[in-house]
Design a protein around this motif. Sequence first.
Motif, PDB file in Angstrom:
ATOM      1  N   GLY A  11       0.817  -1.216   0.000  1.00  0.00           N
ATOM      2  CA  GLY A  11       0.000   0.000   0.000  1.00  0.00           C
ATOM      3  C   GLY A  11       0.852   1.268   0.000  1.00  0.00           C
ATOM      4  O   GLY A  11       2.073   1.233  -0.115  1.00  0.00           O
ATOM      5  N   HIS A  12       0.132   2.402   0.135  1.00  0.00           N
ATOM      6  CA  HIS A  12       0.772   3.713  -0.024  1.00  0.00           C
ATOM      7  C   HIS A  12       1.859   3.979   1.024  1.00  0.00           C
ATOM      8  O   HIS A  12       2.834   4.666   0.739  1.00  0.00           O
ATOM      9  N   SER A  13       1.711   3.477   2.248  1.00  0.00           N
ATOM     10  CA  SER A  13       2.750   3.707   3.271  1.00  0.00           C
ATOM     11  C   SER A  13       3.962   2.822   3.006  1.00  0.00           C
ATOM     12  O   SER A  13       5.107   3.261   3.132  1.00  0.00           O
ATOM     13  N   ILE A 104       1.643  -3.792   8.658  1.00  0.00           N
ATOM     14  CA  ILE A 104       0.495  -4.196   7.831  1.00  0.00           C
ATOM     15  C   ILE A 104      -0.088  -2.952   7.146  1.00  0.00           C
ATOM     16  O   ILE A 104      -0.448  -1.974   7.817  1.00  0.00           O
ATOM     17  N   ASP A 105      -0.161  -2.987   5.821  1.00  0.00           N
ATOM     18  CA  ASP A 105      -0.704  -1.862   5.031  1.00  0.00           C
ATOM     19  C   ASP A 105      -1.456  -2.463   3.846  1.00  0.00           C
ATOM     20  O   ASP A 105      -1.040  -2.359   2.697  1.00  0.00           O
ATOM     21  N   THR A 106      -2.579  -3.132   4.164  1.00  0.00           N
ATOM     22  CA  THR A 106      -3.280  -3.923   3.143  1.00  0.00           C
ATOM     23  C   THR A 106      -4.571  -3.275   2.649  1.00  0.00           C
ATOM     24  O   THR A 106      -5.325  -3.909   1.906  1.00  0.00           O
ATOM     25  N   GLY A 282      -2.551   3.168   6.906  1.00  0.00           N
ATOM     26  CA  GLY A 282      -3.477   3.227   5.778  1.00  0.00           C
ATOM     27  C   GLY A 282      -4.878   2.815   6.209  1.00  0.00           C
ATOM     28  O   GLY A 282      -5.232   2.870   7.390  1.00  0.00           O
ATOM     29  N   ASP A 283      -5.677   2.388   5.239  1.00  0.00           N
ATOM     30  CA  ASP A 283      -7.092   2.082   5.518  1.00  0.00           C
ATOM     31  C   ASP A 283      -7.267   0.976   6.550  1.00  0.00           C
ATOM     32  O   ASP A 283      -8.265   0.964   7.276  1.00  0.00           O
ATOM     33  N   ILE A 284      -6.334   0.032   6.621  1.00  0.00           N
ATOM     34  CA  ILE A 284      -6.499  -1.124   7.516  1.00  0.00           C
ATOM     35  C   ILE A 284      -6.331  -0.721   8.985  1.00  0.00           C
ATOM     36  O   ILE A 284      -6.748  -1.445   9.887  1.00  0.00           O
ATOM     37  N   LYS A 294     -11.083   7.100   5.960  1.00  0.00           N
ATOM     38  CA  LYS A 294     -10.206   6.243   5.149  1.00  0.00           C
ATOM     39  C   LYS A 294      -9.853   7.008   3.883  1.00  0.00           C
ATOM     40  O   LYS A 294     -10.727   7.297   3.068  1.00  0.00           O
ATOM     41  N   SER A 295      -8.594   7.377   3.749  1.00  0.00           N
ATOM     42  CA  SER A 295      -8.179   8.179   2.600  1.00  0.00           C
ATOM     43  C   SER A 295      -6.694   7.962   2.365  1.00  0.00           C
ATOM     44  O   SER A 295      -5.906   7.888   3.309  1.00  0.00           O
ATOM     45  N   GLY A 296      -6.344   7.872   1.089  1.00  0.00           N
ATOM     46  CA  GLY A 296      -4.958   7.631   0.728  1.00  0.00           C
ATOM     47  C   GLY A 296      -4.005   8.700   1.251  1.00  0.00           C
ATOM     48  O   GLY A 296      -2.824   8.436   1.482  1.00  0.00           O
ATOM     49  N   VAL A 297      -4.528   9.912   1.462  1.00  0.00           N
ATOM     50  CA  VAL A 297      -3.695  11.010   1.969  1.00  0.00           C
ATOM     51  C   VAL A 297      -3.011  10.591   3.271  1.00  0.00           C
ATOM     52  O   VAL A 297      -1.817  10.827   3.470  1.00  0.00           O
TER      53      VAL A 297
HETATM   54  C1  LIG Z   1     -11.701   5.235  -7.220  1.00  0.00           C
HETATM   55  C2  LIG Z   1     -11.012   5.678  -5.952  1.00  0.00           C
HETATM   56  C3  LIG Z   1     -10.397   6.919  -5.928  1.00  0.00           C
HETATM   57  C4  LIG Z   1      -9.763   7.347  -4.780  1.00  0.00           C
HETATM   58  N1  LIG Z   1      -9.150   8.566  -4.795  1.00  0.00           N
HETATM   59  C5  LIG Z   1      -8.530   8.995  -3.708  1.00  0.00           C
HETATM   60  C6  LIG Z   1      -7.874  10.268  -3.724  1.00  0.00           C
HETATM   61  O1  LIG Z   1      -7.882  10.997  -4.727  1.00  0.00           O
HETATM   62  N2  LIG Z   1      -7.228  10.659  -2.593  1.00  0.00           N
HETATM   63  C7  LIG Z   1      -7.219   9.877  -1.469  1.00  0.00           C
HETATM   64  O2  LIG Z   1      -6.624  10.298  -0.475  1.00  0.00           O
HETATM   65  N3  LIG Z   1      -7.819   8.675  -1.425  1.00  0.00           N
HETATM   66  C8  LIG Z   1      -8.480   8.216  -2.504  1.00  0.00           C
HETATM   67  N4  LIG Z   1      -9.108   6.999  -2.472  1.00  0.00           N
HETATM   68  C9  LIG Z   1      -9.002   6.175  -1.238  1.00  0.00           C
HETATM   69  C10 LIG Z   1      -7.732   5.353  -1.328  1.00  0.00           C
HETATM   70  O3  LIG Z   1      -7.852   4.424  -2.368  1.00  0.00           O
HETATM   71  C11 LIG Z   1      -7.412   4.562  -0.072  1.00  0.00           C
HETATM   72  O4  LIG Z   1      -7.619   5.340   1.074  1.00  0.00           O
HETATM   73  C12 LIG Z   1      -5.938   4.114  -0.159  1.00  0.00           C
HETATM   74  O5  LIG Z   1      -5.741   3.277  -1.274  1.00  0.00           O
HETATM   75  C13 LIG Z   1      -5.520   3.381   1.083  1.00  0.00           C
HETATM   76  O6  LIG Z   1      -4.176   3.048   0.929  1.00  0.00           O
HETATM   77  P1  LIG Z   1      -3.572   1.816   1.698  1.00  0.00           P
HETATM   78  O7  LIG Z   1      -2.104   2.026   1.714  1.00  0.00           O
HETATM   79  O8  LIG Z   1      -4.260   1.636   2.989  1.00  0.00           O
HETATM   80  O9  LIG Z   1      -3.957   0.531   0.842  1.00  0.00           O
HETATM   81  P2  LIG Z   1      -4.001   0.221  -0.705  1.00  0.00           P
HETATM   82  O10 LIG Z   1      -3.532   1.342  -1.528  1.00  0.00           O
HETATM   83  O11 LIG Z   1      -5.364  -0.329  -0.973  1.00  0.00           O
HETATM   84  O12 LIG Z   1      -2.940  -0.954  -0.862  1.00  0.00           O
HETATM   85  C14 LIG Z   1      -3.114  -2.194  -0.241  1.00  0.00           C
HETATM   86  C15 LIG Z   1      -2.150  -3.194  -0.835  1.00  0.00           C
HETATM   87  O13 LIG Z   1      -2.161  -4.367  -0.047  1.00  0.00           O
HETATM   88  C16 LIG Z   1      -2.315  -5.522  -0.859  1.00  0.00           C
HETATM   89  N5  LIG Z   1      -3.044  -6.493  -0.049  1.00  0.00           N
HETATM   90  C17 LIG Z   1      -4.360  -6.500   0.257  1.00  0.00           C
HETATM   91  N6  LIG Z   1      -4.656  -7.551   1.045  1.00  0.00           N
HETATM   92  C18 LIG Z   1      -3.486  -8.221   1.250  1.00  0.00           C
HETATM   93  C19 LIG Z   1      -3.142  -9.389   1.980  1.00  0.00           C
HETATM   94  N7  LIG Z   1      -4.060 -10.085   2.675  1.00  0.00           N
HETATM   95  N8  LIG Z   1      -1.851  -9.796   1.977  1.00  0.00           N
HETATM   96  C20 LIG Z   1      -0.920  -9.103   1.296  1.00  0.00           C
HETATM   97  N9  LIG Z   1      -1.194  -7.992   0.583  1.00  0.00           N
HETATM   98  C21 LIG Z   1      -2.462  -7.552   0.560  1.00  0.00           C
HETATM   99  C22 LIG Z   1      -3.098  -5.012  -2.062  1.00  0.00           C
HETATM  100  O14 LIG Z   1      -2.902  -5.852  -3.166  1.00  0.00           O
HETATM  101  C23 LIG Z   1      -2.489  -3.619  -2.251  1.00  0.00           C
HETATM  102  O15 LIG Z   1      -1.294  -3.682  -2.984  1.00  0.00           O
HETATM  103  C24 LIG Z   1      -9.756   6.539  -3.610  1.00  0.00           C
HETATM  104  C25 LIG Z   1     -10.372   5.277  -3.647  1.00  0.00           C
HETATM  105  C26 LIG Z   1     -10.998   4.855  -4.798  1.00  0.00           C
HETATM  106  C27 LIG Z   1     -11.687   3.503  -4.807  1.00  0.00           C
END
Ligand SMILES: Cc1cc2nc3c(=O)[nH]c(=O)nc-3n(C[C@H](O)[C@H](O)[C@H](O)COP(=O)(O)OP(=O)(O)OC[C@H]3O[C@@H](n4cnc5c(N)ncnc54)[C@H](O)[C@@H]3O)c2cc1C
Length: 374
Positions: A11-13, A104-106, A282-284, A294-297
């Motif tokens: 994930g993003h982190s 964990i950043d899933t 991240g979101d998790i 929950k936001s990618g920011v």
């Molecule tokens: C269409 C859309 C547009 C968006 N636009 C924005 C935006 O403009 N700005 C913003 O801030 N947020 C936006 N968001 C929200 C953003 O997508 C999430 O908040 C962000 O992706 C969370 O990042 P993360 O690092 O938690 O996880 P993610 O980016 O979802 O990455 C998780 C990773 O973990 C992997 N994974 C999952 N489960 C497992 C597992 N069990 N074992 C191993 N690996 C696993 C996945 O394959 C993935 O690579 C948007 C969401 C959507 C759906």
Amino acid sequence: MPKSLLLIGGGHSHVEVIRRWGLVPEPDVAVTLISPDRHTPYSGMLPGYIAGHYSHADCHIDLDAVCAQAGVTRIGASVGAVDFAARIARCSHAPDQPFDVLSIDTGSTPVLAPIPGAERHGIAVKPVAQFLEHWAQLREAAPTAPRPLQVVVVGAGAAGVEVVLAMQHRIAGDGGRAIFTLIGDGPTILGVHPRSVQQRFMNILQHQGISVRLDTAVERVAPGALLLRGGERLAFDEVIWVTGAAAPAWPRASGLQTDAAGFIAVDTHLQSLSHPGVFATGDIASMRDTPRPKSGVYAVRQGPPLTENLRRALRGEPLVEYHPQARALALISAGDRYAVASYGPFALSGAWVWRWKDRIDSAFMRRYRAAPEN
Ligand SMILES: Cc1cc2nc3c(=O)[nH]c(=O)nc-3n(C[C@H](O)[C@H](O)[C@H](O)COP(=O)(O)OP(=O)(O)OC[C@H]3O[C@@H](n4cnc5c(N)ncnc54)[C@H](O)[C@@H]3O)c2cc1C
């Protein structure tokens, strides 16, 4: 004996942790990333990819390339459980992975479970790779369909609004025929944004001929039809789920303390409340003291303090605190190269906001392509 740092999820982190590890490696630490797909999507550019403004490579980070630069091993698998007594993560299609320190950043997936039939019919926007495969098929089918396709997007938050506008823009541009409906269960679209932003998007959606159904709850899904509260049946050819954020079952089932929704409860060090040496972002993650949407920011901003705390945890040093910003700037795209900026009570819009967003997003992506720099 080297220590092992295990990162679950690309994930993003974690991409930032890996990049920083490459710049300043930690001696005697073996780092492993477990993530199923080689290419991890950058969600900020996903609507632009759907709309046709970006290529797949523009909005995906090549985890293998980032890992290779940092000397990190990637295992292409998903984790389904963690055994904290044995300190190993159990993977699908890969051997168990041991760890001294775990992060964990899933991410999350749309909320489907409470709606009977939702998991069988239609497609969720996450996991993104599956959604994009489905989207490619829909795009191919639209120009030759015998009648306009009925496409329903369920979820009227920022992601749902961006996705429906991006799909409509692309299909119309390809000469395809589709009728779009956006469904939200609240009284407005973009519930957490100011009225001025909501109104601008209502105007844009109306201008693009997209029907918006508010205060509309989907109770059940049958083949080809959504059954709405009150008994109405809404026919669809395609339904896309962009409904909030749900947690997977495995963190709680493995014994980690979670919030009521199943997200891993962490403190201001991004460390699990129940398991020292285990971090989540991240979101998790659910930040107990400073909850945020929950936001990618936030996932992006957590990358640097997470890196620091993983190093400190491995060395047995005191951890640093992370305090998220009070509010985040949201740049919400509108299908065409046009976007609206939403910050607190303020809204700005225009083609220039889209270019501004494009510059921010492209700069983010460049960090994970270029050779390491300080
Ligand atoms: C269409 C859309 C547009 C968006 N636009 C924005 C935006 O403009 N700005 C913003 O801030 N947020 C936006 N968001 C929200 C953003 O997508 C999430 O908040 C962000 O992706 C969370 O990042 P993360 O690092 O938690 O996880 P993610 O980016 O979802 O990455 C998780 C990773 O973990 C992997 N994974 C999952 N489960 C497992 C597992 N069990 N074992 C191993 N690996 C696993 C996945 O394959 C993935 O690579 C948007 C969401 C959507 C759906």
